[in-house]
Structure formats: structure tokens, C-alpha cells
Scaffold this motif. Structure first.
Motif, PDB file in Angstrom:
ATOM      1  N   TYR A  30       0.822  -1.215   0.000  1.00  0.00           N
ATOM      2  CA  TYR A  30       0.000   0.000   0.000  1.00  0.00           C
ATOM      3  C   TYR A  30       0.860   1.272   0.000  1.00  0.00           C
ATOM      4  O   TYR A  30       1.972   1.289   0.514  1.00  0.00           O
ATOM      5  N   CYS A  31       0.283   2.348  -0.535  1.00  0.00           N
ATOM      6  CA  CYS A  31       0.994   3.630  -0.553  1.00  0.00           C
ATOM      7  C   CYS A  31       1.090   4.158   0.883  1.00  0.00           C
ATOM      8  O   CYS A  31       0.236   3.856   1.717  1.00  0.00           O
ATOM      9  N   CYS A  34      -2.100   5.203   3.230  1.00  0.00           N
ATOM     10  CA  CYS A  34      -3.327   4.565   2.748  1.00  0.00           C
ATOM     11  C   CYS A  34      -4.104   3.955   3.915  1.00  0.00           C
ATOM     12  O   CYS A  34      -3.523   3.413   4.851  1.00  0.00           O
ATOM     13  N   HIS A  36      -6.025   1.293   3.813  1.00  0.00           N
ATOM     14  CA  HIS A  36      -6.131  -0.174   3.789  1.00  0.00           C
ATOM     15  C   HIS A  36      -5.241  -0.827   4.862  1.00  0.00           C
ATOM     16  O   HIS A  36      -5.662  -1.776   5.521  1.00  0.00           O
ATOM     17  N   CYS A  64      -7.193  -2.177  -4.835  1.00  0.00           N
ATOM     18  CA  CYS A  64      -5.857  -2.083  -4.225  1.00  0.00           C
ATOM     19  C   CYS A  64      -5.646  -3.165  -3.181  1.00  0.00           C
ATOM     20  O   CYS A  64      -4.520  -3.565  -2.917  1.00  0.00           O
ATOM     21  N   ASN A 134     -12.991   4.984  -0.020  1.00  0.00           N
ATOM     22  CA  ASN A 134     -12.025   6.080  -0.150  1.00  0.00           C
ATOM     23  C   ASN A 134     -12.466   7.066  -1.239  1.00  0.00           C
ATOM     24  O   ASN A 134     -11.680   7.856  -1.726  1.00  0.00           O
ATOM     25  N   GLY A 138      -9.099   3.368  -6.588  1.00  0.00           N
ATOM     26  CA  GLY A 138      -7.672   3.550  -6.342  1.00  0.00           C
ATOM     27  C   GLY A 138      -6.810   2.801  -7.344  1.00  0.00           C
ATOM     28  O   GLY A 138      -6.001   3.377  -8.055  1.00  0.00           O
ATOM     29  N   CYS A 225      -6.995   8.053   0.580  1.00  0.00           N
ATOM     30  CA  CYS A 225      -6.236   7.517  -0.565  1.00  0.00           C
ATOM     31  C   CYS A 225      -5.347   8.657  -1.045  1.00  0.00           C
ATOM     32  O   CYS A 225      -5.645   9.344  -2.013  1.00  0.00           O
ATOM     33  N   PRO A 226      -4.232   8.932  -0.331  1.00  0.00           N
ATOM     34  CA  PRO A 226      -3.411  10.104  -0.647  1.00  0.00           C
ATOM     35  C   PRO A 226      -2.904  10.117  -2.086  1.00  0.00           C
ATOM     36  O   PRO A 226      -2.822  11.182  -2.701  1.00  0.00           O
ATOM     37  N   THR A 227      -2.592   8.954  -2.615  1.00  0.00           N
ATOM     38  CA  THR A 227      -1.985   8.916  -3.952  1.00  0.00           C
ATOM     39  C   THR A 227      -2.930   9.446  -5.012  1.00  0.00           C
ATOM     40  O   THR A 227      -2.579  10.338  -5.797  1.00  0.00           O
ATOM     41  N   ILE A 228      -4.140   8.904  -5.048  1.00  0.00           N
ATOM     42  CA  ILE A 228      -5.051   9.308  -6.115  1.00  0.00           C
ATOM     43  C   ILE A 228      -5.596  10.717  -5.854  1.00  0.00           C
ATOM     44  O   ILE A 228      -5.827  11.492  -6.791  1.00  0.00           O
TER      45      ILE A 228
HETATM   46  S1  SF4 Z   1      -3.887   4.078  -4.613  1.00  0.00           S
HETATM   47 FE1  SF4 Z   1      -5.011   4.783  -2.812  1.00  0.00          FE
HETATM   48  S2  SF4 Z   1      -6.172   3.028  -2.080  1.00  0.00           S
HETATM   49 FE2  SF4 Z   1      -4.606   2.279  -3.473  1.00  0.00          FE
HETATM   50  S3  SF4 Z   1      -2.873   1.734  -2.160  1.00  0.00           S
HETATM   51 FE3  SF4 Z   1      -2.535   3.812  -2.862  1.00  0.00          FE
HETATM   52  S4  SF4 Z   1      -3.432   5.090  -1.296  1.00  0.00           S
HETATM   53 FE4  SF4 Z   1      -4.240   3.046  -0.998  1.00  0.00          FE
END
Ligand code: SF4
Ligand SMILES: Cc1ncc(C[n+]2csc(CCOP(=O)(O)OP(=O)(O)O)c2C)c(N)n1
Length: 484
Positions: A30-31, A34, A36, A64, A134, A138, A225-228
Motif C-alpha cells: 500500500y501507498c 493509505c 487499507h 488495491c 475512499n 484507487g 487515498c493520498p496517492t489518487i
Molecule cells: S492508490 Fe489509494 S487506495 Fe490504493 S494503495 Fe494507494 S493510497 Fe491506498
């Protein structure tokens, strides 16, 4: 620090090493930031605290969290997108003593799997669903989810979600609360420690409900979900508490055991009882066990050669002998003349998976299947090949091969269609896995047409006879792969 104990231990419900990739054995995929990972930790802790790890089964989704099975040291199943509640239903009904958890993202649960979650909840299945909301897809890079907020930008709503175009966000807890049957529905947020502690209680409570057999439970986690969302992890958490929580109010949406009619309880029957395959259901089950043998078989050929039916007949015979059986078919979209194969397991103990990667026996009804599957036959295994001789130059050093010209024999009997039953007779005779009389009684109860039944009985006998009288004369392959 006095009064504090700092624990740097993983929950025993996690594997010691994550065997996903060599360089990632200590960490999840996971990022950073996240939600999860946090949900995983809460579930693992609850499983340990409730002492149910050894009977827990986690159903991972597509999303994810698809790799959840790399982390939890429990029974693991990974299913197609959205289907987790249906798979969880089957797992729970087949193993009522297990603790079954469906783990799903919002795309998985509230978009492609809308039907599955609603009907599992409506049936009041005694399963627990962990739903990670989220607000976005993701794994696939940020498409709009059913939970995406009005005005929220995504790759498929670059101007922001607009209600006239995309509808309003779907509120899963509220939706399911309209049903009579769920026992427990709660929405929590992974926004700060206080709320994470609340989430932990909700996870434990949901699993306790299942442990008591009290019905359907679901916990929805509002999750960062920080990445998206292209946010720093701290900002993403703040966004959950300040924005997501406003659109999805936290709280308990259902907390009571449903008052259901008496017939709503799932009856517990063995598979043989449920199928009515056992005339002596409830009596001691060892009628023929001295004649039976565990076996894993792969049967392969062209569609139309009766490959799947042969597997079904074999499985049915096992059932009649009170054995555990599984039959797993596989075929392309066009069955007739396309390739088809099936896996059959006959066992005295419960079967873990119907999938057989290294069969003890391969029945190859055509040359393509022989080439394709022979290398996978277990060492010391057996191959029955529908021909008079092996293809030139084919070596199968690890298995014994018997060429049985089943199609020729069937032709002589008057119908090419019974080649599969000839092969079945050969298999039963060579392996002695099941008694002869159960094969005949299965044919008698499955073949309605008297003429065809007679033909099938002749075909079965011809297959047996071929093994008994012909094989030594010239059809057994040597380890170098050549028949002589
Ligand atoms: S994309 Fe979002 S939901 Fe998927 S692992 Fe990364 S942070 Fe978590
Ligand atoms: C049948 C099918 N349709 C679409 C996809 C593509 N797909 C993979 S993951 C995913 C979205 C998952 O999003 P979500 O359930 O919200 O989980 P997250 O990744 O955010 O945790 C989609 C659409 C797929 N794998 N299978």
C-alpha cells in the motif's frame, strides 16, 4: 516512558514474512498513508483477540486490496470484481463454523458488486463485510466511484462529479439499513486516533456478531487515498475528517438482531444430503470405503467429446460412495469443438480447492490435450490417451501412459458419443478408485433413454475389458515415451 508499553510487534494474524516479492517482505504494497493498511491491522488484532484466526477466511476483492492474502495468515480466497459477498456466502454455508470476511473497496462493493452486497445483506448471511470507502477507484488510477463526492474531480469526471450526469453519491450503510435483515451496520472514519479506536471497536463487534451466529454485519471505513487524491498523507486524513465525513455521516445504522421467520435459518446439510444423492443419509457413512481411493483427475479434449460429462459421472460416483468430491469445468465460449477440460477430485477428507495443478491421472481425449497437460501430471501418475499409440517423439518420463483407443471402441459399439464412457471404464479399472457397481447405478439414474443406457453399459464394460485384456499386448507406453 513510565506507564506506557511500546509494542513493535505484528499481530500473529499476519504472516511473519510477506512473500509477495523478495524486496517487500517486511512491508505491504500500500501507498504511504493509505487506509487499507490501518484496516488490515484492526482486523488482524480483532481476529487475535477473539481467538478465531484458525477458522477465519478472508475473501479479497479486486482493487488495491487484491493482495490482502499476502498478509493475513488465515484461509484466503481472492475473487472476481464485486463477487466477494457471493463467494463469502458459499464459504460460510459450506463451512458454518468458519468466520468469513468479505473485504471490499467502494468500486468493488458499490459499483460492480451492487447486486451481490444487497442480496447477501438481504439474505442476512452470517458474514462480515469490511467496506473501504475512499471515494475513488484507487487501483485503476482514479476513476469516479459511486461514492465520489459532488464536485470531486476524477479521471472520468474531470470537471467534478455532477449529479445531473452521474447521480448522487451512494450511501451504502443507509441503503442497506432499508433492509430488514442486516444485524449490524456502522460507518467509521480513519481520520484520527480517536476515530481509529472507534473503528477498532466496530471491527471487533462485527466479528463477534458473526461468531455468535447473529447475522449480517458490515463496517464502512471512510479512508484516505493520498496517492489518487494527490495529497500528502496528513492532508488526506484531514480531508477525510473535514470533507468525507460531512458527506457520509458516521454512526451506527443498525444494531439489532433481526426478527426473522423460522424458515429463514439456513439448514445445515452435507452436500450429498442436499443433492439427495445419498439414500442412507444420516446413517454411518463407511459403506464402501474399503473399495475407494483418493484421486485427482484432469479430463481434457474437444467440446462435444463428453469430457465434462465424464467428470460429472465420476464425481457422482464418488458422492454415492459417501466421499468428498469436486468437479471444476473449464471451457471456452464456444464449447462444441473448442477445447474443454475439467478437474475432478475424489477424497476421503474435505477438499481444499477444486483446482488441480498436478493431477494424478490425466485423461487426454485428443492429441492437443495430451501435449498441453501431460507435463503437468504428477510424478508416478497415469495418463490415459485416446489413441492406439503416442504421438511420435513425445516423452513423458514422469508418468505411465496407457493408450486406450476409446473412439475406435465406441465406433465399433455403434456410437462415437460413448468414447467418454469407454474411457471412464478404463479409468475405473486401472485405478480401482471406485467400485464397479456404483458406476452402473450412476448410469442407470442419469441416462433416461433405455437404448443409450444399454450402449453406455457396454461402453463401460468395454473400457474395463480393454484394460484387463488388451493393454499388455501393446498399448502401454514406456518411460521413454514410446508405445510399443
Ligand atoms: S492508490 Fe489509494 S487506495 Fe490504493 S494503495 Fe494507494 S493510497 Fe491506498
Ligand atoms: C470485471 C472487472 N472490471 C473492471 C476491472 C478493473 N478494476 C480493477 S480494480 C478496479 C477499481 C477498484 O476500486 P475500489 O473497489 O474502489 O478499490 P480501491 O482500489 O480504491 O481500494 C477496477 C475497476 C476488473 N479488474 N475486473
Amino acid at each position: 516512558m513510565e506507564g506506557y508499553q511500546i509494542i513493535h510487534e505484528k499481530s500473529p494474524a499476519f504472516y511473519d514474512q510477506y512473500e509477495r516479492k523478495a524486496e517487500l517482505q517486511q512491508q505491504t504494497h500500500y501507498c504511504p498513508g493509505c487506509g487499507h493498511g490501518v484496516v488490515h491491522k484492526l482486523i488482524a488484532e480483532a481476529l487475535t483477540e477473539l481467538g478465531v484466526q484458525d477458522r477465519a477466511i478472508l475473501v479479497s476483492p479486486v482493487g488495491c486490496s487484491v493482495f490482502a492474502y499476502y498478509y493475513f495468515d488465515v484461509g484466503n480466497v481472492q475473487v472476481a470484481h464485486g463477487r466477494a459477498p457471493a463467494a463469502a456466502t458459499a464459504l460460510k454455508r459450506a463451512n458454518p463454523e468458519s468466520i468469513v470476511m468479505s473485504y471490499q473497496g467502494d468500486g468493488d462493493l458499490a459499483a460492480i458488486g451492487t447486486a451481490e452486497i444487497i442480496h447477501a445483506a438481504n439474505r442476512g448471511e452470517n458474514i462480515t463485510v469490511f467496506f473501504v470507502n475512499n471515494s475513488i477507484y484507487g487501483m485503476t488510477g482514479g476513476q469516479m466511484a459511486p461514492t465520489t463526492l459532488i464536485g470531486q474531480k476524477s479521471t472520468t469526471s474531470p470537471w467534478g462529479r455532477r449529479s445531473h450526469n452521474d447521480g448522487l453519491p451512494v450511501h451504502v450503510c443507509e441503503l442497506l439499513a432499508a433492509l430488514e435483515t442486516p444485524t449490524y451496520l456502522e460507518r467509521v472514519a480513519l481520520s484520527d486516533m480517536k476515530n481509529i479506536m472507534k473503528a477498532k471497536k466496530a471491527v471487533k463487534k462485527a466479528l463477534e456478531i458473526q461468531k455468535r451466529g447473529d447475522g449480517f454485519s458490515l463496517v464502512e471505513f471512510l479512508s484516505p487515498c493520498p496517492t489518487i487524491l494527490k495529497m500528502d498523507p496528513v492532508v488526506a486524513r484531514k480531508w477525510v475528517s473535514e470533507t468525507l465525513v460531512k458527506a457520509f455521516p458516521l454512526g451506527v445504522y443498525r444494531d439489532r438482531k433481526p426478527d426473522l421467520p423460522a424458515d429463514a435459518k439456513v439448514p445445515h446439510k452435507t452436500v450429498a444430503e442436499a443433492l439427495g444423492a445419498n439414500a442412507t443419509a444420516g446413517e454411518p457413512t463407511s459403506r464402501h470405503h474399503h473399495h475407494t481411493r483418493d484421486l485427482t483427475v484432469k479430463i481434457a479434449g474437444f467440446g462435444g467429446q463428453g469430457v465434462l460429462l465424464m467428470g460429472q459421472l465420476l464425481a457422482e460416483m464418488g458422492l454415492r460412495e459417501q466421499l468428498e468430491v469436486s468437479w471444476l469445468p473449464s471451457y471456452g465460449p464456444e464449447m462444441r469443438s473448442g477445447s474443454a477440460h475439467c478437474h475432478v477430485t475424489i477424497a476421503h477428507d474435505r477438499i481444499g480447492s477444486p483446482l488441480i495443478s498436478q493431477p494424478q491421472v490425466l485423461v487426454a481425449m485428443n492429441e492437443i490435450s495430451l501435449h498441453k497437460f501431460a507435463p503437468k501430471v504428477a510424478s508416478g501418475g497415469l495418463i490415459l490417451y485416446n489413441s492406439t499409440r503416442l504421438p511420435q517423439g513425445l516423452a513423458i518420463p514422469q508418468a505411465r501412459t496407457i493408450c486406450v483407443p476409446a473412439s475406435d471402441i465406441a465406433d465399433k459399439l455403434g456410437s462415437a458419443k460413448v468414447a467418454n464412457v469407454v474411457m471412464l471404464g478404463a479409468l475405473l479399472e486401472e485405478t480401482e478408485c471406485l467400485p464397479a457397481e456404483s458406476a452402473v447405478s450412476v448410469l442407470e439414474s442419469t441416462v433416461g433413454n433405455a437404448k443409450l443406457l444399454e450402449l453406455d453399459k457396454q461402453a463401460l464394460a468395454a473400457g474395463r475389458d480393454y484394460i484387463d485384456t488388451q493393454v499388455e499386448v501393446g498399448a502401454v507406453a514406456q518411460p521413454d515415451g514410446y508405445s510399443y
